[in-house]
Design a protein around this motif. Structure first.
Motif, short mmCIF file in Angstrom:
data_model
loop_
_atom_site.label_atom_id
_atom_site.label_comp_id
_atom_site.label_asym_id
_atom_site.label_seq_id
_atom_site.Cartn_x
_atom_site.Cartn_y
_atom_site.Cartn_z
N PRO A 54 -3.65 -12.44 -9.75
CA PRO A 54 -3.76 -12.87 -8.31
C PRO A 54 -5.26 -13.00 -8.12
N ASP A 55 -5.52 -14.07 -7.42
CA ASP A 55 -7.02 -14.10 -7.02
C ASP A 55 -7.35 -13.26 -5.50
N SER A 56 -7.03 -12.08 -5.52
CA SER A 56 -7.57 -11.44 -4.15
C SER A 56 -7.84 -10.06 -4.59
N ILE A 57 -7.30 -9.10 -4.03
CA ILE A 57 -7.78 -7.39 -4.48
C ILE A 57 -6.83 -7.02 -5.32
N LEU A 58 -7.43 -6.37 -6.50
CA LEU A 58 -6.87 -5.84 -7.55
C LEU A 58 -7.47 -4.20 -7.86
N LEU A 59 -7.03 -3.36 -8.19
CA LEU A 59 -7.49 -2.21 -8.83
C LEU A 59 -7.33 -1.78 -10.22
N TYR A 60 -8.61 -1.67 -10.92
CA TYR A 60 -8.42 -0.91 -12.19
C TYR A 60 -8.17 0.38 -12.16
N ASN A 61 -7.12 1.25 -12.54
CA ASN A 61 -6.90 2.66 -12.42
C ASN A 61 -6.39 3.30 -13.74
N ASP A 62 -7.17 4.04 -14.33
CA ASP A 62 -6.57 4.98 -15.31
C ASP A 62 -6.00 3.67 -16.35
N GLY A 63 -6.75 2.97 -16.83
CA GLY A 63 -6.44 1.91 -17.79
C GLY A 63 -5.53 0.93 -17.36
N LYS A 64 -4.95 0.87 -15.96
CA LYS A 64 -4.00 -0.31 -15.57
C LYS A 64 -4.56 -0.96 -14.54
N LEU A 65 -4.12 -2.16 -14.58
CA LEU A 65 -4.81 -3.14 -13.50
C LEU A 65 -3.52 -3.25 -12.40
N LEU A 66 -3.82 -2.83 -11.54
CA LEU A 66 -2.90 -2.83 -10.40
C LEU A 66 -2.97 -4.01 -9.44
N VAL A 67 -2.01 -4.84 -9.03
CA VAL A 67 -2.08 -5.96 -8.41
C VAL A 67 -1.31 -5.94 -7.02
N GLU A 68 -1.57 -6.74 -6.16
CA GLU A 68 -0.77 -7.23 -4.88
C GLU A 68 -0.63 -5.76 -4.12
N SER A 69 0.35 -5.58 -3.65
CA SER A 69 0.63 -4.54 -2.56
C SER A 69 0.32 -3.00 -3.22
N THR A 70 0.61 -3.05 -4.43
CA THR A 70 0.46 -1.77 -5.20
C THR A 70 -0.96 -1.46 -5.27
N ALA A 71 -1.94 -2.46 -5.41
CA ALA A 71 -3.27 -2.07 -5.57
C ALA A 71 -3.87 -1.54 -4.19
N VAL A 72 -3.28 -2.22 -3.11
CA VAL A 72 -3.86 -2.02 -1.63
C VAL A 72 -3.56 -0.61 -1.25
N LEU A 73 -2.27 -0.36 -1.77
CA LEU A 73 -1.58 1.07 -1.41
C LEU A 73 -2.53 2.34 -1.93
N CYS A 74 -2.66 1.95 -3.38
CA CYS A 74 -3.46 2.95 -4.12
C CYS A 74 -4.86 2.91 -3.81
N ILE A 75 -5.45 2.00 -3.21
CA ILE A 75 -6.79 2.06 -2.66
C ILE A 75 -6.71 2.91 -1.71
N ALA A 76 -5.64 2.77 -0.87
CA ALA A 76 -5.60 3.53 0.36
C ALA A 76 -5.71 5.07 0.12
N ARG A 77 -5.32 5.38 -0.93
CA ARG A 77 -5.30 6.89 -1.41
C ARG A 77 -6.89 7.43 -1.48
N PHE A 78 -7.75 6.61 -1.57
CA PHE A 78 -8.98 6.80 -1.55
C PHE A 78 -9.81 6.92 -0.35
N LEU A 79 -9.02 6.33 0.62
CA LEU A 79 -9.73 6.43 1.96
C LEU A 79 -9.65 7.92 2.77
N LYS A 80 -10.39 7.90 3.74
CA LYS A 80 -10.24 9.20 4.58
C LYS A 80 -9.06 8.92 5.48
N ARG A 81 -8.54 10.06 6.20
CA ARG A 81 -7.61 9.80 7.03
C ARG A 81 -7.91 9.17 8.37
N PRO A 82 -7.39 8.51 9.05
CA PRO A 82 -5.94 8.36 8.99
C PRO A 82 -5.65 7.01 7.98
#
Length: 131
Positions: A54-82
């Motif tokens: 998909p040509d939007s936001i992805l996350l390469y994490n622990d050797g896996k390329l996460l896509v779509e909503s899974t990538a976005v939700l995983c990125i959220a784990r790296f953010l400050k609260r809330p």
């Protein structure tokens, strides 16, 4: 090679605004960024073996390329609260999350605009942006 790399469409205004938001609200200093159009972005995608990117936001994490909503939700784990609490949306079935994600991704240029060139990092961001 690389880990915790957010890949984004460098000409998409929404994607660039998302990168700005992530950098401002990141907890710690664990994420780096590369545009899909960059040599680094292309190398990560090739290494991942994922055929339809998909040509939007992805996350390469622990050797896996996460896509779509899974990538976005995983990125959220790296953010400050809330903002990290957005990860609770992972309880929503993936097909529903990804349907909403695809709707936004498909219309992002129309709704948010498109740039002529990829973003230029500020001096403070240079260490965060790859290739």
């Amino acid at each position: 090679m690389y880990n915790n790399v957010v890949l984004f469409d460098g000409v998409c205004s929404l994607c660039n605004a998302s990168v700005d938001f992530i950098i401002r609200h990141e907890k710690g200093d664990k994420l780096t960024f590369a545009s899909l159009q960059s040599d680094v972005g292309k190398a990560i995608i090739e290494k991942s073996g994922v055929e339809v990117i998909p040509d939007s936001i992805l996350l390469y994490n622990d050797g896996k390329l996460l896509v779509e909503s899974t990538a976005v939700l995983c990125i959220a784990r790296f953010l400050k609260r809330p903002y990290s609490w957005l990860n609770f949306l992972s309880i929503v079935p993936m097909n529903i999350r990804d349907t909403v994600y695809r709707l936004v991704a498909r219309n992002r240029y129309k709704w948010f605009g498109k740039r002529d060139t990829c973003r230029i990092p500020t001096p403070q961001e240079r260490d965060k942006l790859l290739g």
